[in-house]
Design a protein around this motif. Structure first.
Motif, mmCIF file in Angstrom:
data_model
loop_
_atom_site.group_PDB
_atom_site.id
_atom_site.type_symbol
_atom_site.label_atom_id
_atom_site.label_comp_id
_atom_site.label_asym_id
_atom_site.label_seq_id
_atom_site.Cartn_x
_atom_site.Cartn_y
_atom_site.Cartn_z
ATOM 1 N N ARG A 170 9.407 2.817 -0.375
ATOM 2 C CA ARG A 170 7.972 3.375 -0.048
ATOM 3 C C ARG A 170 6.962 3.215 -1.189
ATOM 4 O O ARG A 170 5.947 2.790 -0.834
ATOM 5 N N VAL A 171 7.321 3.296 -2.447
ATOM 6 C CA VAL A 171 6.668 3.207 -3.496
ATOM 7 C C VAL A 171 6.179 1.803 -3.727
ATOM 8 O O VAL A 171 5.181 1.566 -3.772
ATOM 9 N N GLU A 172 7.092 0.927 -3.595
ATOM 10 C CA GLU A 172 6.729 -0.813 -3.478
ATOM 11 C C GLU A 172 5.800 -1.007 -2.546
ATOM 12 O O GLU A 172 4.782 -1.524 -2.839
ATOM 13 N N ASN A 173 6.188 -0.454 -1.138
ATOM 14 C CA ASN A 173 4.920 -0.793 -0.257
ATOM 15 C C ASN A 173 3.600 -0.201 -0.423
ATOM 16 O O ASN A 173 2.672 -0.872 -0.260
ATOM 17 N N GLU A 174 3.764 0.934 -1.078
ATOM 18 C CA GLU A 174 2.233 1.415 -1.199
ATOM 19 C C GLU A 174 1.697 0.646 -2.158
ATOM 20 O O GLU A 174 0.290 0.815 -2.282
ATOM 21 N N LEU A 175 2.262 0.200 -3.245
ATOM 22 C CA LEU A 175 1.766 -0.231 -4.384
ATOM 23 C C LEU A 175 1.186 -1.640 -3.915
ATOM 24 O O LEU A 175 -0.006 -2.088 -4.305
ATOM 25 N N ARG A 176 1.959 -2.362 -3.172
ATOM 26 C CA ARG A 176 1.456 -3.524 -2.611
ATOM 27 C C ARG A 176 0.396 -3.502 -1.537
ATOM 28 O O ARG A 176 -0.589 -4.095 -1.829
ATOM 29 N N ASN A 179 -2.780 -3.318 -3.447
ATOM 30 C CA ASN A 179 -3.117 -4.659 -4.048
ATOM 31 C C ASN A 179 -2.623 -4.615 -5.741
ATOM 32 O O ASN A 179 -3.220 -5.428 -6.482
ATOM 33 N N TYR A 180 -1.679 -3.953 -6.104
ATOM 34 C CA TYR A 180 -0.962 -4.093 -7.287
ATOM 35 C C TYR A 180 0.022 -5.182 -7.149
ATOM 36 O O TYR A 180 0.892 -5.466 -6.196
ATOM 37 N N ALA A 181 0.129 -5.727 -8.204
ATOM 38 C CA ALA A 181 1.032 -6.848 -8.454
ATOM 39 C C ALA A 181 2.590 -6.247 -8.820
ATOM 40 O O ALA A 181 2.807 -5.934 -9.837
ATOM 41 N N VAL A 182 3.279 -6.292 -7.891
ATOM 42 C CA VAL A 182 4.737 -5.974 -7.972
ATOM 43 C C VAL A 182 5.744 -7.168 -8.192
ATOM 44 O O VAL A 182 5.682 -8.004 -7.761
ATOM 45 N N LEU A 183 6.133 -7.183 -9.622
ATOM 46 C CA LEU A 183 6.898 -8.201 -10.147
ATOM 47 C C LEU A 183 8.370 -8.245 -10.155
ATOM 48 O O LEU A 183 8.838 -9.157 -10.362
ATOM 49 N N THR A 195 8.676 -3.016 -11.716
ATOM 50 C CA THR A 195 7.756 -3.470 -12.496
ATOM 51 C C THR A 195 6.417 -3.914 -12.117
ATOM 52 O O THR A 195 6.414 -4.640 -11.064
ATOM 53 N N VAL A 196 5.183 -3.414 -12.663
ATOM 54 C CA VAL A 196 4.010 -3.820 -12.082
ATOM 55 C C VAL A 196 3.250 -4.478 -12.888
ATOM 56 O O VAL A 196 3.233 -4.111 -14.077
ATOM 57 N N GLY A 197 2.416 -5.415 -12.576
ATOM 58 C CA GLY A 197 1.183 -6.121 -13.712
ATOM 59 C C GLY A 197 0.153 -5.514 -13.295
ATOM 60 O O GLY A 197 -0.451 -5.790 -12.195
ATOM 61 N N LEU A 198 -0.431 -5.041 -14.432
ATOM 62 C CA LEU A 198 -1.949 -4.807 -14.623
ATOM 63 C C LEU A 198 -2.841 -5.435 -15.305
ATOM 64 O O LEU A 198 -2.260 -6.193 -16.202
ATOM 65 N N ASP A 199 -3.984 -5.323 -15.029
ATOM 66 C CA ASP A 199 -4.971 -5.950 -15.917
ATOM 67 C C ASP A 199 -4.837 -5.464 -17.410
ATOM 68 O O ASP A 199 -4.670 -4.174 -17.385
ATOM 69 N N ASP A 207 -5.572 4.467 -15.463
ATOM 70 C CA ASP A 207 -6.020 4.482 -13.835
ATOM 71 C C ASP A 207 -4.886 4.395 -13.014
ATOM 72 O O ASP A 207 -4.757 4.866 -11.783
ATOM 73 N N PHE A 208 -4.013 3.466 -13.577
ATOM 74 C CA PHE A 208 -2.937 3.302 -12.559
ATOM 75 C C PHE A 208 -2.072 4.634 -12.288
ATOM 76 O O PHE A 208 -1.734 4.679 -11.579
ATOM 77 N N ASN A 209 -1.753 5.166 -13.457
ATOM 78 C CA ASN A 209 -1.088 6.364 -13.278
ATOM 79 C C ASN A 209 -1.848 7.434 -12.465
ATOM 80 O O ASN A 209 -1.264 8.215 -11.698
ATOM 81 N N GLY A 210 -3.248 7.489 -12.518
ATOM 82 C CA GLY A 210 -3.985 8.080 -11.334
ATOM 83 C C GLY A 210 -3.638 8.014 -10.224
ATOM 84 O O GLY A 210 -3.269 8.939 -9.431
#
Length: 234
Positions: A170-176, A179-183, A195-199, A207-210
């Motif tokens: 569920r976490v992966e799906n919500e991240l995708r 529009n977060y880059a799930v690596l 693992t997620v790729g952020l700017d 911001d991501f943790n929020g």
């Protein structure tokens, strides 16, 4: 080779050739044949190895002129005239690389790097003069660049998110969906880690943790684990 750990480059993004296939064009200029080639390279050794390979393939050519640019900051720039009058061949090609405005996503970028251009000349009996040589080598390099697809290479901040096995899908799906880059995801004995790729920007992790807190009801928090370069669509 589309990913590598980041160095200390000042720039966090630049433009690269979109694939590793050879791009090739041929121009006939006053009876001389000019063959322009473009290839993506990531190290000086890789560039020089390809230059040697082309010289072997075109051993009968009058000149094999290279130019290449490397690095996020384009701090490695090399060219050679290979027997043409000084400044009439390699330098015009290098300037073509550094001045070229690549288009991707409908936007122009003048930061092309990790690129090597070679122009092979078969002399046709008519001398071009210094000005003619400059135009010929520059025009051939530009003609090859115009046939070359480009994309963005970005330095990503890598963030690690841990969650129970039952929740990680569920976490992966919500991240995708956000529009977060799930690596990638690693499964441990008691939990999974995505693992997620952020700017790579100052406030990116906060911001991501929020967003992550709202996704997981405050149960997960990301931790920065490093950076790396990666090709991205835009």
């Amino acid at each position: 080779m589309d990913m590598q750990y980041a160095d200390s480059a000042r720039n966090s993004r630049y433009t690269v050739v979109a694939h590793r296939d050879l791009v090739k064009v041929t121009l006939d200029i006053r009876r001389s044949e000019f063959i322009g080639m473009i290839r993506r390279v990531e190290t000086e050794d890789e560039a020089r190895a390809w230059i040697d390979e082309v010289r072997g393939q075109h051993h009968a050519a009058t000149h094999v002129v290279p130019a290449f640019v490397l690095g996020a900051d384009r701090d490695v720039q090399r060219s050679a005239d290979d027997g043409e009058p000084a400044g009439t061949a390699g330098m015009p090609m290098l300037q073509a690389l550094t001045n070229y405005r690549a288009v991707h996503g409908g936007v122009e970028f003048s930061d092309v790097s990790d690129i090597c251009a070679i122009v092979v000349r078969y002399f046709g009996g008519v001398k071009l003069g210094a000005g003619g040589l400059v135009r010929a080598y520059s025009d051939t390099a530009v003609a090859a660049l115009e046939q070359t697809p480009f994309l963005v290479r970005k330095r990503l901040l890598l963030a690690s998110v841990e969650a129970p096995h039952a929740d990680i899908g569920r976490v992966e799906n919500e991240l995708r969906s956000a529009n977060y880059a799930v690596l990638g995801t690693d499964y441990g004995a008691h939990a999974a880690t995505v693992t997620v790729g952020l700017d790579d920007a100052d406030e990116a992790l906060a911001d991501f943790n929020g967003h992550l807190a709202s996704m997981t009801a405050g149960e997960s928090e990301a931790v920065a684990i490093g950076t790396r370069w990666q090709d991205v669509a835009q």
